[in-house]
Design a protein around this motif. Sequence first.
Motif, PDB file in Angstrom:
ATOM      1  N   GLU A  25       9.103   5.933  -2.635  1.00 10.23           N
ATOM      2  CA  GLU A  25       8.037   6.334  -0.692  1.00 10.23           C
ATOM      3  C   GLU A  25       8.908   6.685   0.136  1.00 10.23           C
ATOM      4  OE1 GLU A  25       4.818   3.863  -0.625  1.00 10.23           O
ATOM      5  OE2 GLU A  25       4.186   4.640  -3.188  1.00 10.23           O
ATOM      6  N   ILE A  26       8.099   7.461   1.456  1.00  9.01           N
ATOM      7  CA  ILE A  26       8.686   7.511   2.614  1.00  9.01           C
ATOM      8  C   ILE A  26       7.300   7.225   3.235  1.00  9.01           C
ATOM      9  CG2 ILE A  26       9.508   8.656   3.876  1.00  9.01           C
ATOM     10  CD1 ILE A  26      11.860   9.519   2.562  1.00  9.01           C
ATOM     11  N   ASN A  27       7.490   5.825   3.798  1.00  6.32           N
ATOM     12  CA  ASN A  27       5.641   5.537   4.376  1.00  6.32           C
ATOM     13  C   ASN A  27       6.089   5.226   6.367  1.00  6.32           C
ATOM     14  OD1 ASN A  27       4.040   4.748   2.104  1.00  6.32           O
ATOM     15  ND2 ASN A  27       6.531   3.741   2.340  1.00  6.32           N
ATOM     16  N   GLY A  28       5.711   6.770   6.907  1.00  2.52           N
ATOM     17  CA  GLY A  28       5.689   6.842   8.396  1.00  2.52           C
ATOM     18  C   GLY A  28       4.209   6.006   8.779  1.00  2.52           C
ATOM     19  N   TRP A  29       4.574   6.480  10.448  1.00  2.92           N
ATOM     20  CA  TRP A  29       3.546   6.262  10.920  1.00  2.92           C
ATOM     21  C   TRP A  29       2.975   7.803  12.423  1.00  2.92           C
ATOM     22  CZ3 TRP A  29       6.514   2.802   9.723  1.00  2.92           C
ATOM     23  CH2 TRP A  29       6.328   2.362   8.943  1.00  2.92           C
ATOM     24  N   THR A  30       2.077   8.060  12.846  1.00  2.55           N
ATOM     25  CA  THR A  30       2.307   8.995  13.745  1.00  2.55           C
ATOM     26  C   THR A  30       0.886   8.108  14.869  1.00  2.55           C
ATOM     27  OG1 THR A  30      -0.383   9.920  13.357  1.00  2.55           O
ATOM     28  CG2 THR A  30       1.472  11.210  12.833  1.00  2.55           C
ATOM     29  N   ASN A  31       0.745   8.607  16.319  1.00  2.00           N
ATOM     30  CA  ASN A  31      -0.269   8.005  17.334  1.00  2.00           C
ATOM     31  C   ASN A  31      -0.972   8.255  16.789  1.00  2.00           C
ATOM     32  OD1 ASN A  31       0.607  10.546  17.590  1.00  2.00           O
ATOM     33  ND2 ASN A  31      -0.830  10.847  19.847  1.00  2.00           N
ATOM     34  N   VAL A  32      -1.251   8.119  15.595  1.00  2.00           N
ATOM     35  CA  VAL A  32      -3.268   8.164  14.519  1.00  2.00           C
ATOM     36  C   VAL A  32      -3.468   7.700  13.781  1.00  2.00           C
ATOM     37  CG1 VAL A  32      -4.007  10.210  16.552  1.00  2.00           C
ATOM     38  CG2 VAL A  32      -3.094  10.711  14.206  1.00  2.00           C
ATOM     39  N   ASN A  33      -2.373   8.029  13.381  1.00  2.00           N
ATOM     40  CA  ASN A  33      -2.441   7.990  11.346  1.00  2.00           C
ATOM     41  C   ASN A  33      -1.045   7.107  10.501  1.00  2.00           C
ATOM     42  OD1 ASN A  33      -3.696   7.815   8.954  1.00  2.00           O
ATOM     43  ND2 ASN A  33      -5.170   9.500   9.192  1.00  2.00           N
ATOM     44  N   THR A  34      -1.384   7.137   9.346  1.00  2.00           N
ATOM     45  CA  THR A  34      -0.366   6.152   8.401  1.00  2.00           C
ATOM     46  C   THR A  34       0.262   8.046   7.708  1.00  2.00           C
ATOM     47  OG1 THR A  34      -1.422   5.234   6.884  1.00  2.00           O
ATOM     48  CG2 THR A  34      -0.298   4.355   8.778  1.00  2.00           C
ATOM     49  N   CYS A  37       4.361   9.689   1.839  1.00  2.00           N
ATOM     50  CA  CYS A  37       5.244  10.847   0.439  1.00  2.00           C
ATOM     51  C   CYS A  37       6.217  10.088  -0.048  1.00  2.00           C
ATOM     52  CB  CYS A  37       6.545  11.457   1.234  1.00  2.00           C
ATOM     53  SG  CYS A  37       4.868  11.962   3.021  1.00  2.00           S
ATOM     54  N   VAL A  38       5.215  10.929  -1.263  1.00  3.58           N
ATOM     55  CA  VAL A  38       6.055   9.805  -3.096  1.00  3.58           C
ATOM     56  C   VAL A  38       6.426  10.950  -3.796  1.00  3.58           C
ATOM     57  CG1 VAL A  38       5.361   8.758  -5.192  1.00  3.58           C
ATOM     58  CG2 VAL A  38       3.602   8.361  -2.814  1.00  3.58           C
ATOM     59  N   ASN A  39       7.825  11.283  -4.419  1.00  3.79           N
ATOM     60  CA  ASN A  39       8.915  11.471  -5.158  1.00  3.79           C
ATOM     61  C   ASN A  39       8.059  11.894  -6.492  1.00  3.79           C
ATOM     62  OD1 ASN A  39      10.437  12.562  -6.514  1.00  3.79           O
ATOM     63  ND2 ASN A  39      11.612  13.619  -4.656  1.00  3.79           N
ATOM     64  N   ASN A  40       7.333  12.696  -7.119  1.00  9.66           N
ATOM     65  CA  ASN A  40       6.395  12.517  -7.960  1.00  9.66           C
ATOM     66  C   ASN A  40       7.470  12.284  -9.303  1.00  9.66           C
ATOM     67  OD1 ASN A  40       3.574  11.648  -7.399  1.00  9.66           O
ATOM     68  ND2 ASN A  40       3.691  14.099  -6.532  1.00  9.66           N
ATOM     69  N   ARG A  69       0.224  13.710  -0.354  1.00 10.45           N
ATOM     70  CA  ARG A  69      -1.091  14.077  -0.591  1.00 10.45           C
ATOM     71  C   ARG A  69      -1.698  14.410   0.398  1.00 10.45           C
ATOM     72  NH1 ARG A  69      -2.162   8.136  -1.929  1.00 10.45           N
ATOM     73  NH2 ARG A  69      -0.440   7.497  -2.033  1.00 10.45           N
ATOM     74  N   ASN A  70      -1.570  15.863   1.035  1.00 16.29           N
ATOM     75  CA  ASN A  70      -2.233  16.585   2.309  1.00 16.29           C
ATOM     76  C   ASN A  70      -1.298  17.591   2.487  1.00 16.29           C
ATOM     77  OD1 ASN A  70      -2.049  17.825   4.855  1.00 16.29           O
ATOM     78  ND2 ASN A  70      -3.787  15.636   4.736  1.00 16.29           N
ATOM     79  N   ARG A  71      -1.553  18.957   1.976  1.00 15.42           N
ATOM     80  CA  ARG A  71      -0.619  20.115   2.187  1.00 15.42           C
ATOM     81  C   ARG A  71      -0.243  20.244   3.370  1.00 15.42           C
ATOM     82  NH1 ARG A  71      -3.506  25.173   0.425  1.00 15.42           N
ATOM     83  NH2 ARG A  71      -3.839  23.601  -2.009  1.00 15.42           N
ATOM     84  N   LEU A 159      10.843   5.057   9.686  1.00 18.85           N
ATOM     85  CA  LEU A 159      10.000   4.818   8.814  1.00 18.85           C
ATOM     86  C   LEU A 159      10.510   3.868   7.748  1.00 18.85           C
ATOM     87  CD1 LEU A 159      11.636   8.911   7.661  1.00 18.85           C
ATOM     88  CD2 LEU A 159       9.251   8.726   8.658  1.00 18.85           C
ATOM     89  N   ASP A 160       9.852   3.670   6.516  1.00 19.34           N
ATOM     90  CA  ASP A 160       9.738   2.534   5.766  1.00 19.34           C
ATOM     91  C   ASP A 160      10.434   3.244   4.424  1.00 19.34           C
ATOM     92  OD1 ASP A 160       9.453   0.260   7.294  1.00 19.34           O
ATOM     93  OD2 ASP A 160       7.722   0.071   7.083  1.00 19.34           O
ATOM     94  N   LEU A 161      11.792   3.423   3.784  1.00 15.74           N
ATOM     95  CA  LEU A 161      12.536   3.771   2.335  1.00 15.74           C
ATOM     96  C   LEU A 161      11.979   2.487   1.236  1.00 15.74           C
ATOM     97  CD1 LEU A 161      13.455   6.033   1.228  1.00 15.74           C
ATOM     98  CD2 LEU A 161      15.628   4.748   1.731  1.00 15.74           C
ATOM     99  N   THR A 162      10.274   3.197   0.455  1.00 15.93           N
ATOM    100  CA  THR A 162      10.777   2.249  -0.070  1.00 15.93           C
ATOM    101  C   THR A 162      11.076   2.569  -1.906  1.00 15.93           C
ATOM    102  OG1 THR A 162       8.893   1.089   0.657  1.00 15.93           O
ATOM    103  CG2 THR A 162       8.984   0.343  -1.860  1.00 15.93           C
ATOM    104  N   PHE A 163      11.729   1.680  -2.174  1.00 14.69           N
ATOM    105  CA  PHE A 163      11.874   2.232  -3.576  1.00 14.69           C
ATOM    106  C   PHE A 163      12.122   0.977  -4.549  1.00 14.69           C
ATOM    107  CE2 PHE A 163      16.383   1.906  -1.165  1.00 14.69           C
ATOM    108  CZ  PHE A 163      16.873   2.219  -1.779  1.00 14.69           C
TER     109      PHE A 163
END
Length: 169
Positions: A25-34, A37-40, A69-71, A159-163
């Motif tokens: 997973e790559i987890n990140g942040w914007t100034n309004v949301n988080t 992204c997952v490698n399925n 999870r968002n095109r 970004l947080d790279l979680t694996f």
Amino acid sequence: MKNKILYLVFTFVTGFYFSQQNAVEINGWTNVNTFKCVNNAFRNSTSIYSFMGNELPNVVLKVDDFDCRNRMMTSDFRKTLNSDKYPNLTIKFLNFSKGNGNRFNAVVEVKMMNVVKKYNIEFSQYKNSLVGIKRLKFSDFNIVPPKKMGGMVYVKDELDLTFSLGIKD
């Protein structure tokens, strides 16, 4: 002390979530949301990794297999990582050693967009998986975080790279 408690809670929750499976997973942040992204394709793989001897894992992930999870977010993620020119993200273990308890230490090489960075990462064993997390930056890989709406919405550099890697018992 507070950081150690947060780390233990994170390790338990992450370990439970990723138990006995491969996941990136790559987890990140914007100034309004988080965003996440997952490698399925990797999540659905049945690969089991060995950390014995000189044969350490070299995980090659297709950037186009990540789904946010968002095109629009997925499209922006792939465009930011220039998946047409650099289709793969590689995580290569260079060194791996046992730490205290169920913890392990690794030197991992992350290659993204032909930029290679080495990181020290601590892993925890949970059931039949090794789980690790590392905070990276877009700027580590010479990537400018994307902006939308004339800069009103922007992605933060971190970004947080979680694996999680399935391992042999």
